[in-house]
Scaffold this active site. Structure first.
Site, mmCIF file in Angstrom:
data_model
loop_
_atom_site.group_PDB
_atom_site.id
_atom_site.type_symbol
_atom_site.label_atom_id
_atom_site.label_comp_id
_atom_site.label_asym_id
_atom_site.label_seq_id
_atom_site.Cartn_x
_atom_site.Cartn_y
_atom_site.Cartn_z
ATOM 1 N N LEU A 1 -0.937 -3.316 -12.230
ATOM 2 C CA LEU A 1 -1.086 -2.986 -10.590
ATOM 3 C C LEU A 1 0.253 -2.763 -10.067
ATOM 4 C CD1 LEU A 1 -2.338 -6.524 -9.893
ATOM 5 C CD2 LEU A 1 -3.668 -4.535 -10.119
ATOM 6 N N CYS A 2 0.478 -1.778 -9.342
ATOM 7 C CA CYS A 2 1.787 -0.982 -8.555
ATOM 8 C C CYS A 2 2.186 -2.429 -8.078
ATOM 9 C CB CYS A 2 1.450 -0.148 -7.565
ATOM 10 S SG CYS A 2 3.056 0.366 -6.678
ATOM 11 N N THR A 3 3.367 -2.806 -8.434
ATOM 12 C CA THR A 3 4.087 -4.119 -8.193
ATOM 13 C C THR A 3 4.471 -3.936 -6.591
ATOM 14 O OG1 THR A 3 5.319 -4.419 -10.287
ATOM 15 C CG2 THR A 3 6.230 -5.493 -8.461
ATOM 16 N N PHE B 1 -3.465 0.777 -10.898
ATOM 17 C CA PHE B 1 -3.998 0.567 -9.778
ATOM 18 C C PHE B 1 -3.067 0.727 -8.598
ATOM 19 C CE2 PHE B 1 -6.534 -1.381 -13.080
ATOM 20 C CZ PHE B 1 -7.751 -1.459 -12.773
ATOM 21 N N ALA C 1 1.324 -4.289 -4.386
ATOM 22 C CA ALA C 1 0.480 -5.610 -4.679
ATOM 23 C C ALA C 1 1.327 -6.825 -3.917
ATOM 24 C CB ALA C 1 0.609 -5.920 -6.063
#
Length: 118
Positions: A77-79, A44, A82
């Protein structure tokens, strides 16, 4: 059968987006596993990281979590996005999603037969 990695870039909020890419991605994932393919990761990125927010009420969040639990599919999730764009640190994400970076995504795509972006 094929090893797949899915990349979802959009959070389709009916108030702001006429697109239905997130629903298409979910149905694609369902069809892929039903056909015997393996999904190694759903990544994501961009606004799609909002699916992993602990306060997200989008109906697809639960569907992604069910699909993940049923077929052992990591929901990543792309850190960077996010945390910097949405303030979603480790304590603000929904159980079932986890943070990961573009390096983790690149490693998964290197091993995949196909990467499908939505």
């Amino acid at each position: 059968m094929a090893q797949l990695v899915l990349a979802l870039h959009s959070f389709d909020d009916s108030a702001s987006s006429p697109s239905y890419r997130s629903l298409l991605a979910y149905h694609y994932a369902q069809a892929a596993v039903a056909s015997g393919h393996r999904i190694d990761m759903v990544f994501f990125y961009q606004s799609a990281v909002r699916f992993g927010a602990d306060d997200c009420t989008h109906p697809l969040t639960d569907k992604w979590l069910e699909l993940s639990a049923s077929h052992n599919i990591p929901l990543v999730l792309c850190t960077t996005v996010a945390e910097t764009e949405y303030g979603l640190n480790e304590t603000r994400i929904c159980s079932g999603f986890h943070h990961g970076g573009l390096t983790e995504f690149a490693q998964a795509t290197a091993l995949a037969d196909q990467v499908v972006q939505f």
